[in-house]
Design an enzyme around this catalytic site. Sequence first.
Site, mmCIF file in Angstrom:
data_model
loop_
_atom_site.group_PDB
_atom_site.id
_atom_site.type_symbol
_atom_site.label_atom_id
_atom_site.label_comp_id
_atom_site.label_asym_id
_atom_site.label_seq_id
_atom_site.Cartn_x
_atom_site.Cartn_y
_atom_site.Cartn_z
ATOM 1 N N GLY A 176 29.278 9.374 -33.829
ATOM 2 C CA GLY A 176 30.043 10.574 -33.479
ATOM 3 C C GLY A 176 29.577 11.835 -34.166
ATOM 4 N N SER A 177 28.293 11.880 -34.560
ATOM 5 C CA SER A 177 27.839 13.097 -35.252
ATOM 6 C C SER A 177 27.853 14.306 -34.317
ATOM 7 C CB SER A 177 26.452 12.888 -35.854
ATOM 8 O OG SER A 177 25.479 12.758 -34.844
ATOM 9 N N ASN A 178 27.654 14.079 -33.027
ATOM 10 C CA ASN A 178 27.701 15.220 -32.096
ATOM 11 C C ASN A 178 29.132 15.657 -31.805
ATOM 12 O OD1 ASN A 178 24.857 15.982 -31.176
ATOM 13 N ND2 ASN A 178 24.853 13.734 -31.230
ATOM 14 N N LYS A 195 28.014 -0.720 -18.104
ATOM 15 C CA LYS A 195 28.446 0.309 -17.150
ATOM 16 C C LYS A 195 29.964 0.446 -17.215
ATOM 17 C CE LYS A 195 28.722 -2.913 -13.246
ATOM 18 N NZ LYS A 195 28.319 -3.202 -11.870
ATOM 19 N N MET A 222 27.420 5.233 -24.324
ATOM 20 C CA MET A 222 26.272 4.438 -23.889
ATOM 21 C C MET A 222 26.607 3.530 -22.709
ATOM 22 S SD MET A 222 24.278 5.856 -25.912
ATOM 23 C CE MET A 222 22.729 4.969 -25.984
ATOM 24 N N ARG A 223 27.096 4.137 -21.646
ATOM 25 C CA ARG A 223 27.432 3.391 -20.433
ATOM 26 C C ARG A 223 27.014 4.167 -19.204
ATOM 27 N NH1 ARG A 223 31.071 -0.896 -20.582
ATOM 28 N NH2 ARG A 223 31.247 -1.322 -22.783
ATOM 29 N N ILE A 232 27.625 5.689 -15.718
ATOM 30 C CA ILE A 232 28.806 6.231 -15.050
ATOM 31 C C ILE A 232 28.656 6.001 -13.547
ATOM 32 C CG2 ILE A 232 30.076 8.376 -14.633
ATOM 33 C CD1 ILE A 232 30.190 7.420 -17.535
ATOM 34 N N ASN A 260 26.392 15.487 -20.204
ATOM 35 C CA ASN A 260 25.836 14.453 -21.068
ATOM 36 C C ASN A 260 24.782 15.063 -21.982
ATOM 37 O OD1 ASN A 260 25.201 11.724 -21.970
ATOM 38 N ND2 ASN A 260 23.316 11.896 -20.775
ATOM 39 N N HIS A 299 21.373 14.112 -24.038
ATOM 40 C CA HIS A 299 20.328 13.078 -24.048
ATOM 41 C C HIS A 299 19.247 13.474 -25.055
ATOM 42 C CE1 HIS A 299 18.017 9.709 -22.595
ATOM 43 N NE2 HIS A 299 16.954 10.491 -22.660
HETATM 44 C C1 GAR Z 1 22.701 11.069 -29.634
HETATM 45 O O1 GAR Z 1 21.393 11.121 -30.150
HETATM 46 C C2 GAR Z 1 22.687 11.206 -28.119
HETATM 47 O O2 GAR Z 1 21.682 12.062 -27.644
HETATM 48 C C3 GAR Z 1 22.429 9.781 -27.709
HETATM 49 O O3 GAR Z 1 23.216 9.008 -28.578
HETATM 50 C C4 GAR Z 1 23.284 9.667 -29.835
HETATM 51 C C5 GAR Z 1 24.726 9.710 -30.283
HETATM 52 O O4 GAR Z 1 24.832 10.055 -31.617
HETATM 53 N N1 GAR Z 1 22.794 9.558 -26.347
HETATM 54 C C6 GAR Z 1 22.072 8.822 -25.508
HETATM 55 O O5 GAR Z 1 21.061 8.238 -25.839
HETATM 56 C C7 GAR Z 1 22.622 8.754 -24.095
HETATM 57 N N2 GAR Z 1 21.676 8.114 -23.222
HETATM 58 P P1 GAR Z 1 26.247 10.406 -32.248
HETATM 59 O O6 GAR Z 1 27.197 9.226 -31.950
HETATM 60 O O7 GAR Z 1 25.992 10.544 -33.703
HETATM 61 O O8 GAR Z 1 26.726 11.672 -31.620
#
Ligand code: GAR
Length: 195
Positions: free
Chosen positions: A11-13, A65, A92-93, A95, A109, A111
């Site tokens: 969840g850093s984002n 999914k 990570m699913r 949609i 999203n 990426h």
């Molecule tokens: C992020 O790097 C995001 O770009 C990636 O998961 C990570 C989540 O990090 N998403 C994907 O790869 C989607 N296909 P977080 O949980 O620390 O935010």
Amino acid sequence: MRLVILGSGRGSNAEAILAAQREGRLGRAEVVQIFADQPAAGILGLGPRFGVPAAFLDPAPFKTKLDGEGEQRYIAAIQASQPDLVVLAGFMRVIKPAFLSAFAGKIINLHPSLLPSFPGLDGIGQAWRRGVKVAGCTVHYVTAEIDGGPIIDQAVVRIEASDTPESFAQKIHAAEHALLPAVIARLSQSAASHA
Ligand code: GAR
């Protein structure tokens, strides 16, 4: 602009979004709900820290999914939050169409690659192994094509000779933490100016 964030991991984002909101850098956007598809996901710890409801939402019966009963649970719970934007921040699913049409044009999203290069799983590892010298991250609208929807914005990261897989991943994450809140702020401002 009401945001619902979906995540699967640390969840850093989501934290970067909430920090931006706290610091007044998220425009007119406000996080109203966080859902995770993993009961132990770190993202759920952000709820109490930032005073936002955060809950595990059972995605069963599928593993990779969001479909069937799990999809219906997500649609109902998210609709109850009346979101203007659904943000996939490490969700990570795949949609599927029912979810897409329930929130048509409102799902974005993040990426960890410069799409259309390296879609799918492990965008960071794919870019590293390919040996690219310019990499980055992308925020795009979600459509039925995996990582194929219209690109909203991207941030660029350069790979130096001194980089390691770990330092490269850190650079990508730092770029993501700046890009995603900035995109949301911009979307919230343009939604307000069209209101
Ligand atoms: C992020 O790097 C995001 O770009 C990636 O998961 C990570 C989540 O990090 N998403 C994907 O790869 C989607 N296909 P977080 O949980 O620390 O935010």
